[in-house]
Design a protein around this motif. Structure first.
Motif, PDB file in Angstrom:
ATOM      1  N   ILE A  51      -6.534   4.661  -0.035  1.00 41.93           N
ATOM      2  CA  ILE A  51      -6.157   3.264  -0.248  1.00 41.93           C
ATOM      3  C   ILE A  51      -6.351   2.554   1.082  1.00 41.93           C
ATOM      4  O   ILE A  51      -5.828   3.012   2.105  1.00 41.93           O
ATOM      5  CB  ILE A  51      -4.693   3.132  -0.700  1.00 41.93           C
ATOM      6  CG1 ILE A  51      -4.405   4.036  -1.900  1.00 41.93           C
ATOM      7  CG2 ILE A  51      -4.354   1.673  -1.009  1.00 41.93           C
ATOM      8  CD1 ILE A  51      -2.927   4.215  -2.198  1.00 41.93           C
ATOM      9  N   LEU A 101      -3.281   5.599 -11.814  1.00 42.51           N
ATOM     10  CA  LEU A 101      -3.905   4.319 -11.476  1.00 42.51           C
ATOM     11  C   LEU A 101      -3.949   3.406 -12.698  1.00 42.51           C
ATOM     12  O   LEU A 101      -3.541   2.248 -12.632  1.00 42.51           O
ATOM     13  CB  LEU A 101      -5.311   4.532 -10.914  1.00 42.51           C
ATOM     14  CG  LEU A 101      -6.081   3.275 -10.537  1.00 42.51           C
ATOM     15  CD1 LEU A 101      -5.348   2.455  -9.489  1.00 42.51           C
ATOM     16  CD2 LEU A 101      -7.474   3.645 -10.047  1.00 42.51           C
ATOM     17  N   VAL A 145       2.123   1.734  -3.521  1.00 45.78           N
ATOM     18  CA  VAL A 145       1.075   2.263  -4.404  1.00 45.78           C
ATOM     19  C   VAL A 145       0.878   3.745  -4.115  1.00 45.78           C
ATOM     20  O   VAL A 145       0.787   4.569  -5.029  1.00 45.78           O
ATOM     21  CB  VAL A 145      -0.242   1.477  -4.245  1.00 45.78           C
ATOM     22  CG1 VAL A 145      -1.385   2.173  -4.965  1.00 45.78           C
ATOM     23  CG2 VAL A 145      -0.075   0.053  -4.765  1.00 45.78           C
ATOM     24  N   ALA A 146       0.818   4.109  -2.841  1.00 44.60           N
ATOM     25  CA  ALA A 146       0.637   5.512  -2.477  1.00 44.60           C
ATOM     26  C   ALA A 146       1.761   6.380  -3.034  1.00 44.60           C
ATOM     27  O   ALA A 146       1.517   7.493  -3.512  1.00 44.60           O
ATOM     28  CB  ALA A 146       0.542   5.654  -0.965  1.00 44.60           C
ATOM     29  N   THR A 174      -8.256  -1.684  -1.803  1.00 43.10           N
ATOM     30  CA  THR A 174      -8.887  -0.889  -2.846  1.00 43.10           C
ATOM     31  C   THR A 174      -8.200   0.466  -2.935  1.00 43.10           C
ATOM     32  O   THR A 174      -7.721   1.017  -1.942  1.00 43.10           O
ATOM     33  CB  THR A 174     -10.392  -0.672  -2.587  1.00 43.10           C
ATOM     34  OG1 THR A 174     -10.559  -0.112  -1.290  1.00 43.10           O
ATOM     35  CG2 THR A 174     -11.169  -1.957  -2.706  1.00 43.10           C
ATOM     36  N   VAL A 175      -8.171   0.971  -4.158  1.00 41.32           N
ATOM     37  CA  VAL A 175      -7.672   2.312  -4.428  1.00 41.32           C
ATOM     38  C   VAL A 175      -8.865   3.125  -4.905  1.00 41.32           C
ATOM     39  O   VAL A 175      -9.509   2.760  -5.892  1.00 41.32           O
ATOM     40  CB  VAL A 175      -6.573   2.304  -5.504  1.00 41.32           C
ATOM     41  CG1 VAL A 175      -6.099   3.723  -5.801  1.00 41.32           C
ATOM     42  CG2 VAL A 175      -5.405   1.417  -5.096  1.00 41.32           C
ATOM     43  N   HIS A 176      -9.164   4.194  -4.189  1.00 40.71           N
ATOM     44  CA  HIS A 176     -10.280   5.081  -4.524  1.00 40.71           C
ATOM     45  C   HIS A 176      -9.708   6.414  -4.999  1.00 40.71           C
ATOM     46  O   HIS A 176      -8.943   7.045  -4.263  1.00 40.71           O
ATOM     47  CB  HIS A 176     -11.150   5.359  -3.298  1.00 40.71           C
ATOM     48  CG  HIS A 176     -11.741   4.137  -2.684  1.00 40.71           C
ATOM     49  ND1 HIS A 176     -13.051   3.794  -2.868  1.00 40.71           N
ATOM     50  CD2 HIS A 176     -11.201   3.185  -1.892  1.00 40.71           C
ATOM     51  CE1 HIS A 176     -13.303   2.679  -2.201  1.00 40.71           C
ATOM     52  NE2 HIS A 176     -12.194   2.281  -1.607  1.00 40.71           N
ATOM     53  N   ILE A 198       0.835  -1.211   0.000  1.00 44.37           N
ATOM     54  CA  ILE A 198       0.000   0.000   0.000  1.00 44.37           C
ATOM     55  C   ILE A 198       0.867   1.257   0.000  1.00 44.37           C
ATOM     56  O   ILE A 198       0.579   2.208  -0.745  1.00 44.37           O
ATOM     57  CB  ILE A 198      -0.997  -0.023   1.174  1.00 44.37           C
ATOM     58  CG1 ILE A 198      -2.060  -1.097   0.900  1.00 44.37           C
ATOM     59  CG2 ILE A 198      -1.638   1.354   1.382  1.00 44.37           C
ATOM     60  CD1 ILE A 198      -3.077  -1.303   2.009  1.00 44.37           C
ATOM     61  N   ARG A 207      -4.447   8.051   2.967  1.00 42.15           N
ATOM     62  CA  ARG A 207      -5.108   8.964   2.052  1.00 42.15           C
ATOM     63  C   ARG A 207      -4.108  10.011   1.601  1.00 42.15           C
ATOM     64  O   ARG A 207      -3.147  10.326   2.308  1.00 42.15           O
ATOM     65  CB  ARG A 207      -6.334   9.598   2.676  1.00 42.15           C
ATOM     66  CG  ARG A 207      -6.053  10.658   3.660  1.00 42.15           C
ATOM     67  CD  ARG A 207      -7.304  11.409   4.113  1.00 42.15           C
ATOM     68  NE  ARG A 207      -6.968  12.250   5.235  1.00 42.15           N
ATOM     69  CZ  ARG A 207      -6.295  13.391   5.162  1.00 42.15           C
ATOM     70  NH1 ARG A 207      -5.875  13.833   4.010  1.00 42.15           N
ATOM     71  NH2 ARG A 207      -6.013  14.081   6.249  1.00 42.15           N
ATOM     72  N   VAL A 255      -7.024  10.659  -3.175  1.00 47.45           N
ATOM     73  CA  VAL A 255      -6.806   9.216  -3.260  1.00 47.45           C
ATOM     74  C   VAL A 255      -6.896   8.614  -1.861  1.00 47.45           C
ATOM     75  O   VAL A 255      -6.314   9.136  -0.910  1.00 47.45           O
ATOM     76  CB  VAL A 255      -5.418   8.892  -3.859  1.00 47.45           C
ATOM     77  CG1 VAL A 255      -5.167   7.390  -3.890  1.00 47.45           C
ATOM     78  CG2 VAL A 255      -5.276   9.495  -5.252  1.00 47.45           C
ATOM     79  N   VAL A 271      -0.167   1.896 -11.707  1.00 48.00           N
ATOM     80  CA  VAL A 271      -0.516   1.003 -10.608  1.00 48.00           C
ATOM     81  C   VAL A 271      -1.071  -0.328 -11.114  1.00 48.00           C
ATOM     82  O   VAL A 271      -0.594  -1.399 -10.717  1.00 48.00           O
ATOM     83  CB  VAL A 271      -1.504   1.685  -9.634  1.00 48.00           C
ATOM     84  CG1 VAL A 271      -2.006   0.708  -8.589  1.00 48.00           C
ATOM     85  CG2 VAL A 271      -0.858   2.901  -8.981  1.00 48.00           C
TER      86      VAL A 271
END
Length: 120
Positions: free
Chosen positions: A110, A62, A17-18, A98-100, A14, A51, A108, A66
């Motif tokens: 996560i 994304l 990804v962030a 999940t990635v929002h 995570i 976030r 964002v 990602v």
């Protein structure tokens, strides 16, 4: 595998990804969760989330960075998007996150959890 090892792996994924979206991720969730409230303490998982405020190119990041990088290392992706958010759900070995990405404003979030395990 023990919960601390699973937690370290999920946290690293995570956080990675962030970092794709840029600096400044703020942790929102970081701790153990009981998987079976009917039998407290018999199965637990680790939840972790971050976030990031406005990210102008988040939708592109994304889709173009990602998604392909996670799929290349075995994460399966599912689109759960809504009119308000671009949402990608990733799953591997019982863990998911999940990635929002907000369609308005580009914020964002996560969040994910490990698989449930018997506590050590």
């Amino acid at each position: 595998m023990t919960l601390p090892l699973l937690a370290d792996e999920l946290t690293a994924v995570i956080d990675g990804v962030a970092a794709t979206f840029g600096p400044g991720a703020v942790p929102t969730v970081d701790g153990e969760l009981d998987c079976d409230p009917a039998h407290p303490g018999t199965l637990v998982c680790w939840q972790y989330g971050v976030r990031l405020d406005h990210r102008g190119d988040a939708e592109h990041q994304l889709a173009e960075s990602v998604l392909p990088s996670l799929e290349a290392v075995g994460w399966s992706a599912h689109d759960r998007s809504t009119p308000r958010e671009l949402i990608a759900r990733f799953h591997r070995d019982g863990a998911d996150f999940t990635v929002h990405v907000a369609r308005s404003g580009g914020g964002v979030a996560i969040i994910g959890s490990t698989r449930c395990v018997v506590p050590a």
